[in-house]
Design an enzyme around this catalytic site. Sequence first.
Site, PDB file in Angstrom:
ATOM      1  N   ILE A 107      47.713  -8.027  28.391  1.00 38.15           N
ATOM      2  CA  ILE A 107      46.991  -7.446  27.172  1.00 38.15           C
ATOM      3  C   ILE A 107      48.551  -6.618  26.519  1.00 38.15           C
ATOM      4  O   ILE A 107      49.731  -6.106  27.471  1.00 38.15           O
ATOM      5  CB  ILE A 107      47.259  -5.780  28.277  1.00 38.15           C
ATOM      6  CG1 ILE A 107      45.538  -6.814  28.619  1.00 38.15           C
ATOM      7  CG2 ILE A 107      46.288  -5.135  27.345  1.00 38.15           C
ATOM      8  CD1 ILE A 107      44.016  -7.028  27.978  1.00 38.15           C
ATOM      9  N   LYS A 108      48.607  -6.357  24.939  1.00 44.54           N
ATOM     10  CA  LYS A 108      49.569  -5.742  24.348  1.00 44.54           C
ATOM     11  C   LYS A 108      49.486  -4.523  24.029  1.00 44.54           C
ATOM     12  O   LYS A 108      48.630  -4.026  23.744  1.00 44.54           O
ATOM     13  CB  LYS A 108      49.528  -7.079  22.589  1.00 44.54           C
ATOM     14  CG  LYS A 108      50.182  -8.544  22.826  1.00 44.54           C
ATOM     15  CD  LYS A 108      50.416  -9.377  21.657  1.00 44.54           C
ATOM     16  CE  LYS A 108      51.202  -8.752  20.794  1.00 44.54           C
ATOM     17  NZ  LYS A 108      51.438  -9.187  19.471  1.00 44.54           N
ATOM     18  N   ILE A 109      50.631  -4.199  23.996  1.00 43.45           N
ATOM     19  CA  ILE A 109      50.845  -2.289  24.196  1.00 43.45           C
ATOM     20  C   ILE A 109      51.862  -1.982  23.667  1.00 43.45           C
ATOM     21  O   ILE A 109      53.094  -2.589  23.721  1.00 43.45           O
ATOM     22  CB  ILE A 109      50.733  -1.658  26.282  1.00 43.45           C
ATOM     23  CG1 ILE A 109      49.213  -2.587  26.427  1.00 43.45           C
ATOM     24  CG2 ILE A 109      51.141  -0.216  25.227  1.00 43.45           C
ATOM     25  CD1 ILE A 109      49.369  -1.949  28.484  1.00 43.45           C
TER      26      ILE A 109
ATOM     27  N   ILE B 239      46.240 -10.341  23.384  1.00 47.09           N
ATOM     28  CA  ILE B 239      45.715  -9.652  22.829  1.00 47.09           C
ATOM     29  C   ILE B 239      46.169  -8.675  22.740  1.00 47.09           C
ATOM     30  O   ILE B 239      46.559  -8.024  24.008  1.00 47.09           O
ATOM     31  CB  ILE B 239      44.113  -9.971  22.646  1.00 47.09           C
ATOM     32  CG1 ILE B 239      43.070  -9.605  21.921  1.00 47.09           C
ATOM     33  CG2 ILE B 239      43.711  -9.469  24.911  1.00 47.09           C
ATOM     34  CD1 ILE B 239      42.044  -9.441  22.636  1.00 47.09           C
TER      35      ILE B 239
END
Length: 375
Positions: free
Chosen positions: A139-141, A108
């Site tokens: 976690i997409k960064i 996400i």
Amino acid sequence: MSETLKRLSDEGVSIWLDDISRERLRSGNLEKLVKERNVVGVTSNPTIFEKALGQGDAYDEQVRDLAVRGVDVEEAVRAITTYDIRWGCDVLRPVYDRTEGLDGRVSIEVDPRLAHDEIKTVAEARALWWMVDRPNLFIKIPATERGLPAITNALAEGISVNVTLIFSLERYGKVIDAFFTGLERARENGLDISKIASVASFFVSRVDTEIDKRLDKIGSEEARELRSKAGVANARLAYALYEEKFASDRWKALKAANARPQRPLWASTGVKDPDLPATLYVDELVAPGTVNTMPEATLDAEAEKGEVRGDTVTGAYDEARAHMRALKDVGVDYDDVVRVLEEEGVEKFETSWNSLLGTLADELKAKAGGQGSTA
């Protein structure tokens, strides 16, 4: 199961689906793809959620409840998206357990409007990590300049990260360094770094789209012969960099502490040019220890007509370097290409996010009005 997809998996490529929706989850479609298409992971982004929310009635009940509670649109978006991701994590949990945490991951993305704000990005990563509360979450960064320290800080806190929107080799090198630093800090913080995972999402087809546009403008015969090859060449050189970095003494020290490598993930693997083979960015990027996240159309095409010929990356470095030199010789400015692609990538996700907020705001207003009229 498709024999082609099985061969792809046997070559060390993890097949992930670049899509998620409430309808896909409640119909059992995702579970079916895991069983029949060898799908072992899922990625999402703001554009995927914008599309999902705009189709069908799968979200109606939750939106109605949120409207009754008077939840604002920002909180509502997070409630809806984390619900889907949590569900997806539960569907993929058997894969996660079977592969001892290698796969079975669901991603996400942080709010794309925070891409250039390190502090807010980390705060958002913490919030999403807490809200989903599943060990197989990523976690997409985004790999912007300000995203790099956010990636390090998130990893240092034990948050598994999918680094997204990588286009350039220089930036990819910095992403790997940020990963190393994050794990080193996590170890200093007393965390078990064997539990921290990461992938680096290197975008492919968008590179060809931008470079082909420039080659067409140049218009020479030499330029035309270079079309639609840069995306694969760029990705192959990224894998060469991956091999170099993960052979370093710095990595060996982390590996001795049971760290997991940050795997290269090929993103944007659906062809944009209809004249290209639908399986181009799958068949030409087969290498051990990689992930290929595919839209369902690409997954189906690979299952039906893919040609898995073994490793198509590690023996092609010289050819890839020659191609990138040829692009420079005809006047393509690589540094400008990747700058434009990063800016456009962030902007596109911001646009999708704002559209998602607008659509949901209208839905909340309509549902709140409907409840009021029946009271």
